[in-house]
Design an enzyme around this catalytic site. Structure first.
Site, PDB file in Angstrom:
ATOM      1  N   LYS A 272      26.426 -86.502 -26.561  1.00 46.71           N
ATOM      2  CA  LYS A 272      26.523 -86.578 -25.040  1.00 46.71           C
ATOM      3  C   LYS A 272      27.536 -87.223 -24.942  1.00 46.71           C
ATOM      4  CE  LYS A 272      24.425 -88.078 -20.903  1.00 46.71           C
ATOM      5  NZ  LYS A 272      23.258 -88.714 -20.190  1.00 46.71           N
TER       6      LYS A 272
ATOM      7  N   LYS B 131      25.920 -91.133 -27.608  1.00 41.20           N
ATOM      8  CA  LYS B 131      26.203 -91.200 -26.137  1.00 41.20           C
ATOM      9  C   LYS B 131      27.409 -92.009 -25.785  1.00 41.20           C
ATOM     10  CE  LYS B 131      24.022 -91.769 -21.546  1.00 41.20           C
ATOM     11  NZ  LYS B 131      22.808 -92.154 -20.853  1.00 41.20           N
TER      12      LYS B 131
HETATM   13  C1  PBG Z   1      21.129 -92.566 -17.835  1.00 42.42           C
HETATM   14  C2  PBG Z   1      21.504 -91.170 -17.938  1.00 42.42           C
HETATM   15  C3  PBG Z   1      22.640 -90.837 -17.721  1.00 42.42           C
HETATM   16  C4  PBG Z   1      22.919 -89.361 -17.791  1.00 42.42           C
HETATM   17  C5  PBG Z   1      21.809 -89.020 -18.602  1.00 42.42           C
HETATM   18  N1  PBG Z   1      20.767 -89.963 -18.753  1.00 42.42           N
HETATM   19  C6  PBG Z   1      23.663 -91.358 -16.887  1.00 42.42           C
HETATM   20  C7  PBG Z   1      24.600 -92.638 -17.583  1.00 42.42           C
HETATM   21  O1  PBG Z   1      24.292 -92.997 -18.701  1.00 42.42           O
HETATM   22  O2  PBG Z   1      25.074 -93.150 -16.679  1.00 42.42           O
HETATM   23  C8  PBG Z   1      24.117 -88.335 -17.556  1.00 42.42           C
HETATM   24  C9  PBG Z   1      23.784 -87.149 -17.645  1.00 42.42           C
HETATM   25  C10 PBG Z   1      24.608 -86.146 -16.770  1.00 42.42           C
HETATM   26  O3  PBG Z   1      25.953 -86.899 -16.349  1.00 42.42           O
HETATM   27  O4  PBG Z   1      24.522 -85.013 -16.609  1.00 42.42           O
HETATM   28  N2  PBG Z   1      19.705 -92.467 -17.687  1.00 42.42           N
END
Ligand code: PBG
Length: 328
Positions: free
Chosen positions: A253, A200
């Protein structure tokens, strides 16, 4: 042989031929729909930066998941928006009051075969907006990984008791997958798989989500634990570690700017691989389509086909309901 004229276009002459040699297709069974669960009753609040996406109270969510099921979608990913935030995010492990827990119980009751995946993190639940417990180190507030792991154990156990089918830790906390596997097994949930947000990235494409989930950090950012977009080899190490710790599915992601990572992870590990087509990717398509600058349906199908072609088996996407409708 030298004189045989090779014309690859012969197999492109009409749609029947093209479909016979098509290498990649997007199926409804590939889709996972993210949903934002809110406290209260009768809440259906559109997210400004994500047209067509809503914060829903459990009663409204009921309508939405029924609709998704009828469209052929078999998996949802739940994000919770708590009523009370505190420094540790305690509401996230409240069996009775937690919104994810309430939503999971409702969905499993009305649609036992719908796969309920829960996002496991603290950023929506903490008053500072960070993904765990914060502690001071050398005069700076930093994420305390070890204290966070303890709370993650409480959160997944509570989700599991509520009937969640798969847990998806999204915080990029070192050791989270191992700690969660241990906790699930300890509490008797040896059968629950973990979908790890393994690679991520610290991405600007999460912008609209932070409005949707009300989880923007109040200070600082997440670059100290999410990955640097410039790194590729590190992603492979992250995925490898999560597999060693017990991940059943791995995730990359965002998706669109990271197709190379999806491709290499799939090739290197051959694991069931999910890709998260995130909020910013959704918002860009929606904005361009609303201005008449892009054909929304064509763009969405091309993007999702490309993510699958890169190597993803599962597509987490806010376009899920639309796509399922188009494919019907
Ligand atoms: C954190 C989380 C995020 C997303 C999914 N889980 C945000 C982050 O890490 O700031 C982002 C998902 C998206 O942008 O669609 N719980």
């Amino acid at each position: 042989m030298a004189n045989i004229p090779i014309r690859l276009s012969r197999l492109r002459a009409n749609e029947t031929l093209r479909s016979m040699v098509r290498e990649t297709t997007v199926d409804r069974g590939d889709l996972i729909a993210p949903l934002f669960v809110h406290h209260g009753h009768g809440v259906k609040k559109e997210i400004r930066s994500m047209p067509g996406q809503y914060q829903l109270s459990v009663d409204q969510l009921k309508e939405q998941v029924r609709k998704l099921w009828d469209l052929g979608i078999r998996a949802v990913l739940l994000f919770g928006i708590p009523l009370r935030k505190d420094s540790a995010g305690t509401e996230s492990w409240d069996d009775d009051y937690g919104v994810i827990q309430q939503a999971a119980r409702m969905i499993k009751k009305i649609l036992p075969d719908m796969m309920v995946i829960s996002d496991v993190c603290f950023c929506e639940y903490t008053d500072h907006g960070h993904c765990g417990v914060m502690a001071e180190r050398d005069g700076q507030m930093v994420l305390d990984h070890d204290a966070t792991l303890e709370n993650l154990r409480l959160q997944v156990a509570s989700h599991a008791r509520a009937g969640v089918d798969i847990v998806a830790p999204s915080g990029m906390i070192d050791g989270a997958v191992g700690a969660i596997r241990e906790a699930l097994d300890e509490f008797g949930f040896t059968h629950i798989p973990i979908m790890a947000y393994s690679a991520k990235y610290a991405s600007c494409f999460y912008g609209p989500f932070r409005e949707a989930a009300e989880g923007a950090p109040k200070f600082g950012d997440r670059r100290s634990h999410q990955m640097d977009p410039a790194n590729r080899e590190e992603a492979l190490r992250e995925v490898e570690l999560d597999i060693q710790e017990g991940a059943d599915l791995v995730m990359i992601k965002p998706a669109l700017a990271y197709l190379d990572i999806i491709s290499q992870v799939k090739e290197a590990f051959g694991m069931p691989t999910a890709a998260y087509n995130v909020s910013g990717e959704y918002a860009m398509v929606k904005a361009a389509a609303a201005s008449g600058w892009i054909d929304e349906k064509a763009a969405v199908l091309e993007i999702l086909t490309s993510i699958k072609r890169a190597g993803a088996d599962l597509l987490i996407t806010y376009h899920a309901a639309d796509v399922a409708g188009w494919l019907r």
